[in-house]
Design a protein around this motif. Structure first.
Motif, PDB file in Angstrom:
ATOM      1  N   VAL A  15       0.807  -1.224   0.000  1.00 34.08           N
ATOM      2  CA  VAL A  15       0.000   0.000   0.000  1.00 34.08           C
ATOM      3  C   VAL A  15       0.841   1.275   0.000  1.00 34.08           C
ATOM      4  CG1 VAL A  15      -1.741   1.355   1.242  1.00 34.08           C
ATOM      5  CG2 VAL A  15      -2.051  -1.103   0.942  1.00 34.08           C
ATOM      6  N   PRO A  16       1.789   1.473   0.941  1.00 30.30           N
ATOM      7  CA  PRO A  16       2.539   2.737   0.919  1.00 30.30           C
ATOM      8  C   PRO A  16       3.419   2.898  -0.319  1.00 30.30           C
ATOM      9  CG  PRO A  16       3.377   1.290   2.645  1.00 30.30           C
ATOM     10  CD  PRO A  16       2.142   0.645   2.096  1.00 30.30           C
ATOM     11  N   PHE A  17       3.963   1.801  -0.823  1.00 25.34           N
ATOM     12  CA  PHE A  17       4.787   1.883  -2.028  1.00 25.34           C
ATOM     13  C   PHE A  17       3.932   2.248  -3.240  1.00 25.34           C
ATOM     14  CE2 PHE A  17       7.212  -0.870   0.798  1.00 25.34           C
ATOM     15  CZ  PHE A  17       8.441  -0.220   0.786  1.00 25.34           C
ATOM     16  N   PHE A  18       2.793   1.590  -3.337  1.00 26.22           N
ATOM     17  CA  PHE A  18       1.847   1.906  -4.404  1.00 26.22           C
ATOM     18  C   PHE A  18       1.439   3.380  -4.331  1.00 26.22           C
ATOM     19  CE2 PHE A  18      -2.728   2.410  -5.349  1.00 26.22           C
ATOM     20  CZ  PHE A  18      -2.664   2.281  -6.724  1.00 26.22           C
ATOM     21  N   ALA A  19       1.119   3.839  -3.130  1.00 28.91           N
ATOM     22  CA  ALA A  19       0.706   5.237  -2.937  1.00 28.91           C
ATOM     23  C   ALA A  19       1.812   6.191  -3.375  1.00 28.91           C
ATOM     24  CB  ALA A  19       0.335   5.482  -1.475  1.00 28.91           C
ATOM     25  N   TYR A  20       3.036   5.885  -2.995  1.00 29.51           N
ATOM     26  CA  TYR A  20       4.166   6.743  -3.353  1.00 29.51           C
ATOM     27  C   TYR A  20       4.291   6.867  -4.872  1.00 29.51           C
ATOM     28  CZ  TYR A  20       8.927   8.260  -4.221  1.00 29.51           C
ATOM     29  OH  TYR A  20      10.028   8.928  -4.696  1.00 29.51           O
ATOM     30  N   TYR A  21       4.286   5.746  -5.564  1.00 32.06           N
ATOM     31  CA  TYR A  21       4.480   5.778  -7.018  1.00 32.06           C
ATOM     32  C   TYR A  21       3.284   6.402  -7.744  1.00 32.06           C
ATOM     33  CZ  TYR A  21       8.762   3.194  -6.472  1.00 32.06           C
ATOM     34  OH  TYR A  21      10.038   2.834  -6.118  1.00 32.06           O
ATOM     35  N   LEU A  22       2.087   6.107  -7.281  1.00 32.79           N
ATOM     36  CA  LEU A  22       0.911   6.694  -7.910  1.00 32.79           C
ATOM     37  C   LEU A  22       0.890   8.201  -7.684  1.00 32.79           C
ATOM     38  CD1 LEU A  22      -1.663   6.230  -9.533  1.00 32.79           C
ATOM     39  CD2 LEU A  22      -2.861   5.833  -7.361  1.00 32.79           C
ATOM     40  N   TYR A  23       1.142   8.630  -6.458  1.00 35.68           N
ATOM     41  CA  TYR A  23       1.131  10.057  -6.131  1.00 35.68           C
ATOM     42  C   TYR A  23       2.170  10.819  -6.953  1.00 35.68           C
ATOM     43  CZ  TYR A  23       1.270  14.403  -3.514  1.00 35.68           C
ATOM     44  OH  TYR A  23       1.238  15.726  -3.166  1.00 35.68           O
ATOM     45  N   ASN A  24       3.317  10.205  -7.169  1.00 31.39           N
ATOM     46  CA  ASN A  24       4.399  10.832  -7.933  1.00 31.39           C
ATOM     47  C   ASN A  24       4.286  10.586  -9.428  1.00 31.39           C
ATOM     48  OD1 ASN A  24       6.153  12.219  -5.935  1.00 31.39           O
ATOM     49  ND2 ASN A  24       6.086  10.183  -5.010  1.00 31.39           N
ATOM     50  N   GLU A  25       3.117  10.129  -9.839  1.00 31.31           N
ATOM     51  CA  GLU A  25       2.765   9.922 -11.243  1.00 31.31           C
ATOM     52  C   GLU A  25       3.728   8.991 -11.982  1.00 31.31           C
ATOM     53  OE1 GLU A  25       1.938  13.709 -13.077  1.00 31.31           O
ATOM     54  OE2 GLU A  25       0.559  14.282 -11.467  1.00 31.31           O
ATOM     55  N   GLN A  26       4.251   8.051 -11.242  1.00 28.78           N
ATOM     56  CA  GLN A  26       5.052   6.992 -11.853  1.00 28.78           C
ATOM     57  C   GLN A  26       4.086   5.820 -12.081  1.00 28.78           C
ATOM     58  OE1 GLN A  26       8.716   6.273  -9.737  1.00 28.78           O
ATOM     59  NE2 GLN A  26       9.001   8.460  -9.354  1.00 28.78           N
ATOM     60  N   TYR A  27       3.247   6.032 -13.092  1.00 27.39           N
ATOM     61  CA  TYR A  27       2.088   5.166 -13.300  1.00 27.39           C
ATOM     62  C   TYR A  27       2.443   3.730 -13.670  1.00 27.39           C
ATOM     63  CZ  TYR A  27      -0.518   9.524 -13.101  1.00 27.39           C
ATOM     64  OH  TYR A  27      -1.048  10.714 -12.699  1.00 27.39           O
ATOM     65  N   THR A  28       3.516   3.525 -14.377  1.00 23.00           N
ATOM     66  CA  THR A  28       3.875   2.161 -14.763  1.00 23.00           C
ATOM     67  C   THR A  28       4.203   1.331 -13.531  1.00 23.00           C
ATOM     68  OG1 THR A  28       4.685   2.949 -16.898  1.00 23.00           O
ATOM     69  CG2 THR A  28       5.424   0.761 -16.194  1.00 23.00           C
ATOM     70  N   GLN A  70      -7.609  -0.140  -2.839  1.00 23.30           N
ATOM     71  CA  GLN A  70      -8.632   0.522  -3.649  1.00 23.30           C
ATOM     72  C   GLN A  70      -8.831   1.971  -3.209  1.00 23.30           C
ATOM     73  OE1 GLN A  70     -12.432  -1.458  -3.510  1.00 23.30           O
ATOM     74  NE2 GLN A  70     -13.382  -0.014  -4.884  1.00 23.30           N
ATOM     75  N   LEU A  71      -8.984   2.193  -1.919  1.00 17.92           N
ATOM     76  CA  LEU A  71      -9.216   3.553  -1.427  1.00 17.92           C
ATOM     77  C   LEU A  71      -7.991   4.442  -1.605  1.00 17.92           C
ATOM     78  CD1 LEU A  71     -11.371   2.806   1.732  1.00 17.92           C
ATOM     79  CD2 LEU A  71     -12.128   3.832  -0.428  1.00 17.92           C
ATOM     80  N   THR A  72      -6.811   3.866  -1.478  1.00 12.18           N
ATOM     81  CA  THR A  72      -5.584   4.624  -1.737  1.00 12.18           C
ATOM     82  C   THR A  72      -5.559   5.079  -3.188  1.00 12.18           C
ATOM     83  OG1 THR A  72      -4.356   3.442  -0.017  1.00 12.18           O
ATOM     84  CG2 THR A  72      -3.054   4.502  -1.742  1.00 12.18           C
ATOM     85  N   ALA A  73      -5.858   4.159  -4.090  1.00 13.11           N
ATOM     86  CA  ALA A  73      -5.872   4.497  -5.516  1.00 13.11           C
ATOM     87  C   ALA A  73      -6.909   5.578  -5.806  1.00 13.11           C
ATOM     88  CB  ALA A  73      -6.162   3.257  -6.355  1.00 13.11           C
ATOM     89  N   LEU A  74      -8.116   5.383  -5.309  1.00  7.82           N
ATOM     90  CA  LEU A  74      -9.180   6.353  -5.586  1.00  7.82           C
ATOM     91  C   LEU A  74      -8.879   7.723  -4.974  1.00  7.82           C
ATOM     92  CD1 LEU A  74     -12.354   4.124  -5.202  1.00  7.82           C
ATOM     93  CD2 LEU A  74     -11.361   5.038  -7.312  1.00  7.82           C
ATOM     94  N   THR A  75      -8.319   7.736  -3.777  1.00  6.44           N
ATOM     95  CA  THR A  75      -7.982   9.011  -3.128  1.00  6.44           C
ATOM     96  C   THR A  75      -6.947   9.776  -3.937  1.00  6.44           C
ATOM     97  OG1 THR A  75      -8.511   8.113  -0.944  1.00  6.44           O
ATOM     98  CG2 THR A  75      -7.104  10.075  -1.009  1.00  6.44           C
ATOM     99  N   ILE A  76      -5.899   9.096  -4.335  1.00  8.97           N
ATOM    100  CA  ILE A  76      -4.836   9.775  -5.091  1.00  8.97           C
ATOM    101  C   ILE A  76      -5.325  10.175  -6.476  1.00  8.97           C
ATOM    102  CG2 ILE A  76      -2.536   9.492  -6.123  1.00  8.97           C
ATOM    103  CD1 ILE A  76      -1.885   7.729  -3.622  1.00  8.97           C
TER     104      ILE A  76
END
Length: 180
Positions: A15-28, A70-76
């Protein structure tokens, strides 16, 4: 701790790693982590059922790990103005209802609420909508129809979530009536 529970615990770590990369727009990287989390979810369920390794911790932690991703993804994605705020509000409302309702049902009738087919369906549909949204944001799949495809996927996910919310409401009502 058995293998399915370890796989669930790995999802919590993602979860935190996913959040970090998604938030920083490292989508791949974000979509790869999200897909890996989905694979561990499928594997833990299959292993738990096939080898009779179902535990109380797993019944509670597995859906919690799913919802955290899911909620992390939707929030970001909402913060990035990719997903509209009402989508996040609907999902948070449904999940809040599920948590509070599950606790109340457990306290009242000592029953652990488990995901039904409609809850699993809604989770899978939202999982696919999120993967599609993030994958398109990576820039590899952009064409004139990408916004339409993402919007349709998100609408289907919201409708399936509302349907699950409605069905769980009926289920909770029946359980509380039985206990009287």
């Amino acid at each position: 701790m058995n293998i399915p529970n370890i796989l669930t615990a790995i999802r919590f770590v993602f979860v935190p790693f996913f959040a970090y990369y998604l938030y920083n727009e490292q989508y791949t990287v974000a979509v790869v982590l999200f897909l890996l989390a989905g694979i561990t979810d499928v594997l833990d369920g299959l292993i738990a059922r096939k080898f009779n390794m179902i535990t109380s911790w797993g019944k509670l932690a597995d859906p919690l790990a799913d919802k955290m991703m899911q909620l992390t993804a939707l929030t970001i994605l909402t913060m990035q103005e990719i997903i509209p705020l009402p989508v996040l509000i609907i999902v948070v409302a449904k999940e809040s209802f599920m948590v509070v309702g599950s606790i109340l049902i457990y306290k009242k009738v000592n029953f652990v609420v488990q995901a039904d087919w409609y809850g699993k369906f809604a989770t899978v549909v939202f999982f696919l909508a999120i993967v599609l949204t993030i994958a398109i944001r990576s820039g590899r799949f952009i064409n004139p129809y990408t916004d339409v495809v993402v919007n349709i996927a998100v609408i289907i996910a919201v409708v399936s979530t509302l349907f699950a919310f409605f069905m769980y409401t009926i289920q909770f009502r029946k359980l509380t009536i039985k206990s009287k």
